[in-house]
Enzyme design. Structure first.
Site: not given
Length: 154
Positions: A7, A10, A12-14, A124
């Site tokens: 993402c 690096n 939150c999402r990934s 996000d």
């Protein structure tokens, strides 16, 4: 099989995808066959732990994130990983530009794992604040990914 989730920052999402996928791989007894990591295309958060919203959501599900620290994508990652999964269209495009023709087949977008969802991106939560929605997408998508890998699909 080596899987990398990517993402922007690096945090939150990934890293959420990394933690959830690692847990599923371990539960399936496949830790010796599947390795999982995450990275960001940007450098703003290098060395930071996951965002507190990601931490809170993972903790609520009993998923460890202790070893996860933000890092920036490196050119060697294109050689090292078998699958590089972008959390949104912009990161996918950035990855495709960085990868060159040799590694383009390794890159895909996370939401392609969820055929019943018309949206292209994992939202996000750094901006939306909706870590529950992101967790639900990641939970379902990583389940599909694990099934694909277990079936020998790339």
């Amino acid at each position: 099989m080596r899987v990398l989730f990517v993402c922007l920052g690096n945090i939150c999402r990934s890293p959420m995808a990394e933690a959830v996928m690692r847990m599923k791989v371990a539960k399936a007894g496949l830790s010796d066959k599947i390795s999982v990591d995450s990275a960001g295309t940007g450098d703003w958060h290098i060395g930071d732990p996951p965002h507190r919203g990601t931490q809170k959501r993972l903790t609520a599900s009993g998923i460890s994130f202790d070893q996860i620290k933000a890092r920036q994508l490196k050119p060697i990652d294109f050689e090292k990983f078998d699958r590089i999964i972008a959390m949104d269209q912009q990161n996918e495009q950035d990855l495709l530009k960085m990868a060159g023709a040799r590694y383009k087949e390794k890159i895909s977008r996370f939401m392609a794992l969820l055929h019943d969802r018309p949206q292209a991106d994992v939202p996000d939560p750094y901006y939306t604040g909706n870590f529950d929605e992101v967790y639900d997408l990641i939970d379902r998508g990583t389940e599909q990914l694990l099934e694909q890998i277990s079936a020998g699909e790339h």
